[in-house]
Design a protein around this motif. Structure first.
Motif, PDB file in Angstrom:
ATOM      1  N   ASP A   1       0.724  -1.349  -0.077  1.00 15.26           N
ATOM      2  CA  ASP A   1      -0.130  -0.010   0.120  1.00 15.26           C
ATOM      3  C   ASP A   1       0.937   1.203   0.074  1.00 15.26           C
ATOM      4  N   LEU A   2       1.846   1.231   0.774  1.00 18.43           N
ATOM      5  CA  LEU A   2       2.614   2.469   1.069  1.00 18.43           C
ATOM      6  C   LEU A   2       3.708   2.579  -0.449  1.00 18.43           C
ATOM      7  N   GLY A   3       4.022   1.275  -1.074  1.00 17.42           N
ATOM      8  CA  GLY A   3       4.704   1.322  -2.336  1.00 17.42           C
ATOM      9  C   GLY A   3       4.000   2.138  -3.216  1.00 17.42           C
ATOM     10  N   LEU A   4       2.520   1.713  -3.564  1.00 21.27           N
ATOM     11  CA  LEU A   4       1.809   2.134  -4.396  1.00 21.27           C
ATOM     12  C   LEU A   4       1.619   3.531  -4.271  1.00 21.27           C
ATOM     13  N   LEU A   5       1.250   4.025  -3.156  1.00 22.28           N
ATOM     14  CA  LEU A   5       1.500   5.662  -2.933  1.00 22.28           C
ATOM     15  C   LEU A   5       2.529   6.153  -3.624  1.00 22.28           C
ATOM     16  N   GLY A   6       3.803   5.782  -3.235  1.00 21.70           N
ATOM     17  CA  GLY A   6       5.027   6.355  -3.502  1.00 21.70           C
ATOM     18  C   GLY A   6       5.224   6.456  -5.104  1.00 21.70           C
ATOM     19  N   TYR A   7       4.981   5.299  -5.720  1.00 21.40           N
ATOM     20  CA  TYR A   7       5.343   5.295  -7.169  1.00 21.40           C
ATOM     21  C   TYR A   7       4.100   5.971  -8.011  1.00 21.40           C
ATOM     22  N   ARG A   8       2.965   6.152  -7.463  1.00 14.98           N
ATOM     23  CA  ARG A   8       2.136   7.008  -8.131  1.00 14.98           C
ATOM     24  C   ARG A   8       2.294   8.418  -8.181  1.00 14.98           C
ATOM     25  N   ALA A   9       2.964   8.796  -6.985  1.00 16.22           N
ATOM     26  CA  ALA A   9       3.455  10.263  -6.680  1.00 16.22           C
ATOM     27  C   ALA A   9       4.368  10.625  -7.487  1.00 16.22           C
ATOM     28  N   TYR A  10       5.432   9.356  -7.582  1.00 17.60           N
ATOM     29  CA  TYR A  10       6.535   9.751  -8.224  1.00 17.60           C
ATOM     30  C   TYR A  10       6.367   9.853  -9.904  1.00 17.60           C
ATOM     31  N   TRP A  11       5.507   8.922 -10.418  1.00 19.54           N
ATOM     32  CA  TRP A  11       5.145   8.825 -11.857  1.00 19.54           C
ATOM     33  C   TRP A  11       4.508  10.038 -12.283  1.00 19.54           C
ATOM     34  N   ALA A  12       3.478  10.621 -11.589  1.00 23.38           N
ATOM     35  CA  ALA A  12       2.883  11.706 -11.750  1.00 23.38           C
ATOM     36  C   ALA A  12       3.697  12.852 -11.989  1.00 23.38           C
ATOM     37  N   GLU A  13       4.717  13.099 -10.783  1.00 21.21           N
ATOM     38  CA  GLU A  13       5.659  14.252 -10.694  1.00 21.21           C
ATOM     39  C   GLU A  13       6.385  14.203 -12.014  1.00 21.21           C
ATOM     40  N   VAL A  14       7.005  13.034 -12.244  1.00 18.60           N
ATOM     41  CA  VAL A  14       8.012  13.096 -13.409  1.00 18.60           C
ATOM     42  C   VAL A  14       7.495  13.483 -14.687  1.00 18.60           C
ATOM     43  N   GLU A  66      -5.644  23.061 -15.203  1.00 17.35           N
ATOM     44  CA  GLU A  66      -5.109  23.825 -14.052  1.00 17.35           C
ATOM     45  C   GLU A  66      -5.110  23.124 -12.905  1.00 17.35           C
ATOM     46  N   ALA A  67      -5.865  22.124 -12.584  1.00 14.52           N
ATOM     47  CA  ALA A  67      -6.043  21.347 -11.396  1.00 14.52           C
ATOM     48  C   ALA A  67      -4.601  20.527 -11.275  1.00 14.52           C
ATOM     49  N   VAL A  68      -4.342  20.053 -12.302  1.00 15.68           N
ATOM     50  CA  VAL A  68      -3.040  19.210 -12.302  1.00 15.68           C
ATOM     51  C   VAL A  68      -1.806  20.033 -12.208  1.00 15.68           C
ATOM     52  N   LEU A  69      -1.847  21.226 -12.770  1.00 16.77           N
ATOM     53  CA  LEU A  69      -0.583  22.340 -12.871  1.00 16.77           C
ATOM     54  C   LEU A  69      -0.703  22.798 -11.285  1.00 16.77           C
ATOM     55  N   GLU A  70      -1.789  22.996 -10.565  1.00 16.40           N
ATOM     56  CA  GLU A  70      -1.732  23.492  -9.157  1.00 16.40           C
ATOM     57  C   GLU A  70      -1.249  22.427  -8.468  1.00 16.40           C
ATOM     58  N   LYS A  71      -1.755  21.327  -8.330  1.00 18.87           N
ATOM     59  CA  LYS A  71      -1.224  20.300  -7.469  1.00 18.87           C
ATOM     60  C   LYS A  71       0.354  20.056  -7.613  1.00 18.87           C
ATOM     61  N   HIS A  72       0.933  20.205  -8.999  1.00 16.23           N
ATOM     62  CA  HIS A  72       2.222  19.958  -9.369  1.00 16.23           C
ATOM     63  C   HIS A  72       3.164  21.377  -8.729  1.00 16.23           C
ATOM     64  N   GLU A  73       2.504  22.387  -8.716  1.00 19.74           N
ATOM     65  CA  GLU A  73       3.209  23.216  -8.270  1.00 19.74           C
ATOM     66  C   GLU A  73       3.390  23.059  -6.744  1.00 19.74           C
ATOM     67  N   LYS A  74       2.483  22.654  -5.922  1.00 16.72           N
ATOM     68  CA  LYS A  74       2.385  22.460  -4.459  1.00 16.72           C
ATOM     69  C   LYS A  74       3.396  21.398  -4.329  1.00 16.72           C
ATOM     70  N   VAL A  75       3.712  20.328  -5.137  1.00 15.02           N
ATOM     71  CA  VAL A  75       4.812  19.430  -4.999  1.00 15.02           C
ATOM     72  C   VAL A  75       6.142  20.090  -5.181  1.00 15.02           C
ATOM     73  N   ARG A  76       6.368  20.840  -5.957  1.00 20.26           N
ATOM     74  CA  ARG A  76       7.276  21.411  -6.581  1.00 20.26           C
ATOM     75  C   ARG A  76       8.046  22.534  -5.288  1.00 20.26           C
ATOM     76  N   ASN A  77       7.031  22.997  -4.641  1.00 19.12           N
ATOM     77  CA  ASN A  77       7.419  24.004  -3.452  1.00 19.12           C
ATOM     78  C   ASN A  77       7.875  23.203  -2.413  1.00 19.12           C
ATOM     79  N   LYS A  78       7.792  21.702  -2.315  1.00 21.88           N
ATOM     80  CA  LYS A  78       8.382  21.030  -1.178  1.00 21.88           C
ATOM     81  C   LYS A  78       9.675  20.778  -1.419  1.00 21.88           C
ATOM     82  N   ARG A  79      10.397  21.089  -0.567  1.00 22.93           N
ATOM     83  CA  ARG A  79      11.834  20.763  -0.562  1.00 22.93           C
ATOM     84  C   ARG A  79      12.087  19.174  -0.608  1.00 22.93           C
TER      85      ARG A  79
END
Length: 543
Positions: A442-455, A506-519
């Motif tokens: 379950d935790l691996g699934l969350l991590g891979y989904r977030a990585y794929w979306a970000e990249v 716009e929703a995808v860009l907004e969510k991605h911007e929040k991810v980018r702001n996290k160091r």
């Protein structure tokens, strides 16, 4: 004395409820559901739980031996603990209602709340009796479910090995490790009836031994003509909180039925300065089972039943980092490459440790077919393990990860995504497309989904040229199937002038911007000194 609460769903028999005061703790059996006191940060709560196993309270022989040595040396003996209550002579392994399997634990009898109702196990239906409208009647002499699963697994294995299965024209030249439809022989009437009945049972385990790409059955696919088979919900409905809540309350994701039934045998582990709770069963020697704390050397991963034995071991242990080649270093992060065939004992200890936190991991003894990549954090005392991933030396499906884990004390610090990014950097060096072996935890699934979306979103934002699915795959080393599932889940596919295009909302860009702001930490390819290992036929002969 006993009241039965009836359900109106078909003719299925309901569970029997015994009111408070009409039963004793000695009458509670495996399968009963009862309210139990559960400690919380705010105090204590009463939560319904199911009894999975009952045992006599174990006695720690190492604690007794230590007390006897203290007496023999004339030391000051502390006041003896008060004798156990009669109800504490038994311990109960419970599964909390609406909680993840990793929170299952042993509780003492004094925590059971006998002043509330007790729910008895639902009676099993006799053979040949229908469970409700539309249900199927069992055929006489039907084989047990485990035999049916074994038979189906054998059929699928034979079909997968059949030379008649060929790749479809027009596919990418890179082999994709996504689950392919299994070939089936024509089933007889009895087998079809059994298969339909098993589907009605609604088990979490996939009877065919397969699982969707995302591990939760939410995979979206596009047909050959480019039209969507299933319309996904709006992007706004994909909430990380809802996803975590869904995974938190879900059951086991293991494909092995025997692994689901295994009761957790360890309570806590002390690794260096961290003490963590074990989540699942791990096949440590039975002599070490049910100890209050199992002490693990954080450098060689050897395990000991007492702190004194660990301290004596540390005086002789010469390891201060994993026994492999350091292939990456940036700031305080290092990655070591280990061959499971050469570092047999260390890799086996690592697999035993990781089994405490992965319920779907079933291979923990045969480590020779795998390479291990261990991420560590360096300081003045040595290299402390953060997490690792293993990789098959020769993968027929081009999997770039067989098993991946971040230790619990280092989770929620971005190290999981760093491990995922490192695995894809290795795939880029190899010039291959890669995907993790399924099913994911379950935790691996969350991590891979977030990585794929970000990249993928990052690549689309920074590229001015038109990109196809194949272009994204070549630049990121993510397989076509994983890209398609991610883009469809994010609703990046739009129909425009008779063809499908990738469009960022716009929703995808907004969510991605929040991810980018996290160091967060990143992998720098220039610091990776590594060549893909090449193995001869004799080196790949593991048996």
């Amino acid at each position: 004395m006993v009241s039965a609460h009836t359900n109106n769903e078909g003719s299925q028999e309901s569970a029997t409820i015994t009111p408070a005061g009409m039963y004793t703790i000695s009458t509670i059996t495996v399968g009963c559901k009862i309210y139990i006191r559960r400690p919380t940060p705010d105090g204590e709560e009463e939560r319904l739980a199911e009894i999975l196993s009952i045992r006599d309270k174990p006695v720690n022989p190492y604690t007794l031996a230590s007390a006897q040595r203290t007496d023999s040396r004339g030391g000051v003996k502390e006041e003896e603990d008060a004798p156990d209550k009669p109800e504490d002579k038994k311990e109960y392994f419970v599964h909390w209602d609406q909680f993840n399997k990793r929170l299952d634990e042993w509780v003492t009898g004094s925590r059971l709340i006998l002043s509330r109702d007790l729910e008895w196990p639902r009676p099993k239906l006799p053979p040949g009796k229908k469970a409700g409208p539309g249900s199927l009647q069992k055929a006489p002499g039907k084989a047990p479910r485990s035999q049916n699963l074994l038979k189906k697994a054998t059929i699928n294995a034979a079909a997968a090995a059949s030379p008649t299965s060929a790749s479809t024209p027009g596919r990418s030249a890179f082999p994709s490790p996504s689950p392919a439809p299994s070939l089936k022989r024509k089933l007889t009437d009895d087998e079809e009836e059994e298969e339909e009945e098993e589907e009605l049972e609604g088990d979490d385990v996939d009877a065919e031994g397969e699982m969707d790409v995302d591990g939760e059955g939410d995979t979206f696919e596009l047909n050959v003509n480019g039209a969507q088979v299933e319309t996904p919900p709006p992007v706004s409905s994909f909430s990380k909180e809802q996803e975590i809540e869904k995974l938190r309350t879900s059951g086991s994701m293991t494909q092995s039925i025997s692994e689901i039934a295994r009761v957790k045998n360890l309570n806590r582990l002390q690794i260096g300065k961290h003490e963590v709770e074990a989540w699942y069963f791990s096949p440590y020697p039975k002599e070490y089972a049910h100890l209050p704390v199992l002490y693990i050397c954080e450098f060689c991963l050897a395990y000991f039943p007492s702190p004194m034995m660990l301290s004596r071991h540390r005086q002789r242990c010469t390891l201060f980092h994993p026994p492999g080649n350091e292939i990456y270093r940036h700031q305080d992060i290092s990655v070591f490459e280990l061959d499971g065939k050469r570092q047999l004992s260390w890799c086996r200890n690592l697999s035993l440790l990781s089994k405490c936190f992965l319920d779907h991991k079933t291979l923990y003894y045969d480590v020779t077919p795998f390479m291990y990549y261990v991420m560590c954090q360096r300081d003045s005392t040595g290299c402390h393990i953060i997490g690792y991933f293993s990789k098959e030396k020769e993968s027929a499906e081009n999997y770039n990860v067989a098993c991946i884990l971040t230790l619990p004390q280092h989770q929620r610090h971005g190290f999981g995504k760093l491990l995922i990014e490192f695995s894809y950097e290795l795939s880029k060096k190899e010039g291959k497309l890669g995907s993790p072996e399924k099913p994911l935890s379950d935790l691996g699934l969350l991590g891979y989904r977030a990585y794929w979306a970000e990249v993928i979103v990052e690549l689309l934002i920074n590229t001015t040229d038109e990109l196809s699915i194949d272009d994204i795959a070549q630049k990121t080393s993510i397989t076509h199937a994983d890209i398609m599932n991610t883009c469809t889940t994010l609703q990046l596919f739009k129909h425009y002038k008779g063809q499908h295009i990738i469009c960022l909302s716009e929703a995808v860009l907004e969510k991605h911007e929040k991810v980018r702001n996290k160091r967060r930490r990143r992998i720098y390819a220039d610091n990776l000194i590594w060549k893909p290992p090449v193995f001869t036929r004799d080196q790949l002969r593991f048996y």
